[in-house]
Design a protein around this motif. Structure first.
Motif, PDB file in Angstrom:
ATOM      1  N   LEU A 170       0.830  -1.208   0.000  1.00  0.00           N
ATOM      2  CA  LEU A 170       0.000   0.000   0.000  1.00  0.00           C
ATOM      3  C   LEU A 170       0.864   1.257   0.000  1.00  0.00           C
ATOM      4  O   LEU A 170       0.567   2.234  -0.706  1.00  0.00           O
ATOM      5  N   ASP A 171       1.936   1.221   0.781  1.00  0.00           N
ATOM      6  CA  ASP A 171       2.804   2.399   0.883  1.00  0.00           C
ATOM      7  C   ASP A 171       3.559   2.672  -0.409  1.00  0.00           C
ATOM      8  O   ASP A 171       3.765   3.828  -0.794  1.00  0.00           O
ATOM      9  N   LYS A 172       3.971   1.603  -1.111  1.00  0.00           N
ATOM     10  CA  LYS A 172       4.779   1.767  -2.316  1.00  0.00           C
ATOM     11  C   LYS A 172       3.973   1.606  -3.605  1.00  0.00           C
ATOM     12  O   LYS A 172       4.558   1.484  -4.685  1.00  0.00           O
ATOM     13  N   SER A 173       2.667   1.627  -3.507  1.00  0.00           N
ATOM     14  CA  SER A 173       1.813   1.436  -4.679  1.00  0.00           C
ATOM     15  C   SER A 173       2.129   2.466  -5.767  1.00  0.00           C
ATOM     16  O   SER A 173       2.081   3.678  -5.527  1.00  0.00           O
ATOM     17  N   PRO A 174       2.466   2.030  -7.009  1.00  0.00           N
ATOM     18  CA  PRO A 174       2.723   2.981  -8.111  1.00  0.00           C
ATOM     19  C   PRO A 174       1.515   3.857  -8.396  1.00  0.00           C
ATOM     20  O   PRO A 174       1.660   5.048  -8.704  1.00  0.00           O
ATOM     21  N   LEU A 175       0.322   3.267  -8.302  1.00  0.00           N
ATOM     22  CA  LEU A 175      -0.890   4.053  -8.569  1.00  0.00           C
ATOM     23  C   LEU A 175      -1.027   5.184  -7.563  1.00  0.00           C
ATOM     24  O   LEU A 175      -1.350   6.323  -7.939  1.00  0.00           O
ATOM     25  N   ARG A 176      -0.764   4.887  -6.294  1.00  0.00           N
ATOM     26  CA  ARG A 176      -0.872   5.914  -5.255  1.00  0.00           C
ATOM     27  C   ARG A 176       0.196   6.991  -5.410  1.00  0.00           C
ATOM     28  O   ARG A 176      -0.075   8.179  -5.255  1.00  0.00           O
ATOM     29  N   ASN A 177       1.406   6.587  -5.724  1.00  0.00           N
ATOM     30  CA  ASN A 177       2.548   7.514  -5.726  1.00  0.00           C
ATOM     31  C   ASN A 177       2.739   8.273  -7.036  1.00  0.00           C
ATOM     32  O   ASN A 177       3.377   9.326  -7.040  1.00  0.00           O
ATOM     33  N   HIS A 178       2.206   7.724  -8.164  1.00  0.00           N
ATOM     34  CA  HIS A 178       2.527   8.336  -9.459  1.00  0.00           C
ATOM     35  C   HIS A 178       1.305   8.747 -10.279  1.00  0.00           C
ATOM     36  O   HIS A 178       1.464   9.220 -11.409  1.00  0.00           O
ATOM     37  N   LEU A 179       0.098   8.557  -9.745  1.00  0.00           N
ATOM     38  CA  LEU A 179      -1.093   8.860 -10.532  1.00  0.00           C
ATOM     39  C   LEU A 179      -1.143  10.332 -10.939  1.00  0.00           C
ATOM     40  O   LEU A 179      -1.443  10.662 -12.102  1.00  0.00           O
ATOM     41  N   ARG A 180      -0.844  11.231 -10.030  1.00  0.00           N
ATOM     42  CA  ARG A 180      -0.913  12.665 -10.343  1.00  0.00           C
ATOM     43  C   ARG A 180       0.046  13.014 -11.494  1.00  0.00           C
ATOM     44  O   ARG A 180      -0.311  13.760 -12.407  1.00  0.00           O
ATOM     45  N   LYS A 181       1.237  12.434 -11.439  1.00  0.00           N
ATOM     46  CA  LYS A 181       2.235  12.688 -12.489  1.00  0.00           C
ATOM     47  C   LYS A 181       1.786  12.093 -13.819  1.00  0.00           C
ATOM     48  O   LYS A 181       1.972  12.700 -14.893  1.00  0.00           O
ATOM     49  N   ILE A 182       1.174  10.895 -13.762  1.00  0.00           N
ATOM     50  CA  ILE A 182       0.704  10.237 -14.982  1.00  0.00           C
ATOM     51  C   ILE A 182      -0.388  11.047 -15.654  1.00  0.00           C
ATOM     52  O   ILE A 182      -0.486  11.104 -16.894  1.00  0.00           O
ATOM     53  N   LEU A 183      -1.238  11.691 -14.851  1.00  0.00           N
ATOM     54  CA  LEU A 183      -2.378  12.441 -15.395  1.00  0.00           C
ATOM     55  C   LEU A 183      -2.005  13.830 -15.916  1.00  0.00           C
ATOM     56  O   LEU A 183      -2.813  14.466 -16.603  1.00  0.00           O
ATOM     57  N   GLN A 184      -0.819  14.320 -15.607  1.00  0.00           N
ATOM     58  CA  GLN A 184      -0.433  15.670 -16.027  1.00  0.00           C
ATOM     59  C   GLN A 184      -0.460  15.867 -17.552  1.00  0.00           C
ATOM     60  O   GLN A 184      -1.007  16.874 -18.044  1.00  0.00           O
ATOM     61  N   PRO A 185       0.110  14.940 -18.363  1.00  0.00           N
ATOM     62  CA  PRO A 185       0.031  15.136 -19.829  1.00  0.00           C
ATOM     63  C   PRO A 185      -1.405  15.182 -20.336  1.00  0.00           C
ATOM     64  O   PRO A 185      -1.714  15.952 -21.252  1.00  0.00           O
ATOM     65  N   ILE A 210     -12.217  15.784 -12.971  1.00  0.00           N
ATOM     66  CA  ILE A 210     -11.920  14.399 -12.583  1.00  0.00           C
ATOM     67  C   ILE A 210     -10.421  14.214 -12.371  1.00  0.00           C
ATOM     68  O   ILE A 210      -9.989  13.570 -11.410  1.00  0.00           O
ATOM     69  N   ILE A 211      -9.636  14.790 -13.279  1.00  0.00           N
ATOM     70  CA  ILE A 211      -8.181  14.651 -13.187  1.00  0.00           C
ATOM     71  C   ILE A 211      -7.642  15.286 -11.905  1.00  0.00           C
ATOM     72  O   ILE A 211      -6.688  14.787 -11.297  1.00  0.00           O
ATOM     73  N   LYS A 212      -8.269  16.388 -11.481  1.00  0.00           N
ATOM     74  CA  LYS A 212      -7.807  17.053 -10.254  1.00  0.00           C
ATOM     75  C   LYS A 212      -8.274  16.313  -8.987  1.00  0.00           C
ATOM     76  O   LYS A 212      -7.541  16.223  -8.008  1.00  0.00           O
ATOM     77  N   VAL A 213      -9.509  15.799  -9.048  1.00  0.00           N
ATOM     78  CA  VAL A 213     -10.092  15.165  -7.854  1.00  0.00           C
ATOM     79  C   VAL A 213      -9.595  13.735  -7.655  1.00  0.00           C
ATOM     80  O   VAL A 213      -9.400  13.289  -6.517  1.00  0.00           O
ATOM     81  N   LEU A 214      -9.376  13.024  -8.747  1.00  0.00           N
ATOM     82  CA  LEU A 214      -9.042  11.597  -8.659  1.00  0.00           C
ATOM     83  C   LEU A 214      -7.804  11.305  -7.809  1.00  0.00           C
ATOM     84  O   LEU A 214      -7.867  10.440  -6.928  1.00  0.00           O
ATOM     85  N   PRO A 215      -6.675  11.994  -7.994  1.00  0.00           N
ATOM     86  CA  PRO A 215      -5.499  11.691  -7.157  1.00  0.00           C
ATOM     87  C   PRO A 215      -5.737  11.940  -5.670  1.00  0.00           C
ATOM     88  O   PRO A 215      -5.294  11.150  -4.825  1.00  0.00           O
ATOM     89  N   ASP A 216      -6.457  13.038  -5.370  1.00  0.00           N
ATOM     90  CA  ASP A 216      -6.732  13.322  -3.956  1.00  0.00           C
ATOM     91  C   ASP A 216      -7.634  12.262  -3.344  1.00  0.00           C
ATOM     92  O   ASP A 216      -7.412  11.809  -2.204  1.00  0.00           O
ATOM     93  N   GLY A 217      -8.665  11.849  -4.091  1.00  0.00           N
ATOM     94  CA  GLY A 217      -9.572  10.820  -3.591  1.00  0.00           C
ATOM     95  C   GLY A 217      -8.865   9.490  -3.386  1.00  0.00           C
ATOM     96  O   GLY A 217      -9.080   8.802  -2.377  1.00  0.00           O
ATOM     97  N   LEU A 218      -7.988   9.152  -4.342  1.00  0.00           N
ATOM     98  CA  LEU A 218      -7.250   7.906  -4.223  1.00  0.00           C
ATOM     99  C   LEU A 218      -6.270   7.952  -3.049  1.00  0.00           C
ATOM    100  O   LEU A 218      -6.136   6.971  -2.299  1.00  0.00           O
ATOM    101  N   GLU A 219      -5.611   9.095  -2.868  1.00  0.00           N
ATOM    102  CA  GLU A 219      -4.686   9.253  -1.754  1.00  0.00           C
ATOM    103  C   GLU A 219      -5.422   9.126  -0.416  1.00  0.00           C
ATOM    104  O   GLU A 219      -4.933   8.482   0.524  1.00  0.00           O
ATOM    105  N   GLU A 220      -6.605   9.717  -0.331  1.00  0.00           N
ATOM    106  CA  GLU A 220      -7.401   9.628   0.897  1.00  0.00           C
ATOM    107  C   GLU A 220      -7.820   8.188   1.185  1.00  0.00           C
ATOM    108  O   GLU A 220      -7.761   7.721   2.328  1.00  0.00           O
TER     109      GLU A 220
END
Length: 298
Positions: free
Chosen positions: A68-83, A104-114
């Motif tokens: 959970l701590d090292k999940s790529p989705l949790r740690n890199h989703l915001r960066k992936i969505l930037q392009p 959606i792009i702005k809310v999704l990373p925060d919701g996933l992080e929470e």
């Protein structure tokens, strides 16, 4: 002469009856000791099996926390969505559709992080419970392996162990436990039985608090020396009792609780009396709490 013979016969008969009673008591004592030894051995086996079962689950929880701590989705989703966020304004879509996608792009990373943070917190709570169970098992295993021989007992440590064994029940009830432990000498005593006395009294204390809805929920433990005795007191803010109840508190089988066995306080009194100590119960009255005082000779 006949009277003398009758007298001798009666004396012998009395002695035989006395010896028979003593043999019966000795037999009952041995049977009780064998029973207790069997129960102790069974308990050790159960605890050992629980400990073995707990180990792989602790490893699984630890690995889950790492994932959970090292999940790529949790740690890199915001960066992936930037392009994607940059490209949306130039897409051949209606303006309202573009705004929905950007939101959606702005809310999704925060919701996933929470959500990840909540999951990590829940798993950490499970890990903490496992550690508590493991520590309780370790304490029980240590005390179950103690022989019945007398040993030098650290009163402060054994009070801490008793609280630790009951800590989950105390914490769940939001009861404040306060200790006032003075410097007291080590006592030569059966450690496991003194621990059982303290555990029984702590259990009685929080159950008395359960029965008193108006209680401010606190337990005060003290230990000090007085007149060549070590005194341990456990005072609760529970239901208390009236003098009529006090008279039977330490009788075998007596209990004021619906699901009580009537053995706990009787065991406490029997053990303490057998070592030259005593236990006393005091209360101002019903609804005003109670105090149990253990007196241990130095």
């Amino acid at each position: 002469m006949e009277n003398k013979n009758n007298s001798d016969y009666e004396n012998v008969k009395t002695q035989v009856e006395q010896l028979s009673m003593e043999l019966e008591e000795a037999k009952n004592t041995l049977l009780q000791q064998e029973y207790e030894a069997g129960i102790a051995e069974l308990s050790v086996g159960v605890l050992h099996n629980i400990g073995n079962t707990l180990t792989p689950s602790k490893i699984a929880v630890s690995m889950l926390l790492q994932r959970l701590d090292k999940s790529p989705l949790r740690n890199h989703l915001r960066k992936i969505l930037q392009p994607l966020e940059i490209a949306i304004p130039d897409c051949p879509l209606a303006e309202d559709e573009k705004q929905k996608l950007l939101k959606i792009i702005k809310v999704l990373p925060d919701g996933l992080e929470e959500e990840y943070a909540q999951n990590i917190s829940d798993v950490e709570n499970i890990r903490d419970k496992q550690e508590h169970i493991a520590s309780i098992i370790a304490l029980h295993m240590r005390y179950s392996h103690l022989k019945a021989d007398l040993c030098d007992v650290n009163i402060s440590r054994i009070i801490d162990d008793a609280i630790s064994m009951q800590s989950e029940s105390i914490k769940r009830r939001n009861i404040e436990v306060v200790k006032e432990i003075a410097e007291v000498p080590y006592l030569k005593i059966q450690e496991s039985k003194l621990l059982q006395v303290l555990v029984n009294l702590l259990k009685n204390a929080y159950e008395a608090i359960d029965a008193n809805p108006q209680s401010d929920k606190h337990i005060l433990l003290k230990a000090y020396v007085e007149k060549q005795n070590v005194i341990i007191t456990i005072k609760d803010s529970g239901l208390g009792f009236d003098p009529a109840m006090k008279a039977r508190f330490f009788d075998f089988g007596y209990t004021s609780k619906k699901d009580g066995s009537g053995f706990g306080l009787h065991f406490c009194a029997s053990f303490l009396t057998s070592i030259g100590g005593e236990i006393k119960a005091t209360s101002v009255g019903e609804g005003k709490g109670a105090q149990f005082t253990i007196v241990l000779p130095v």
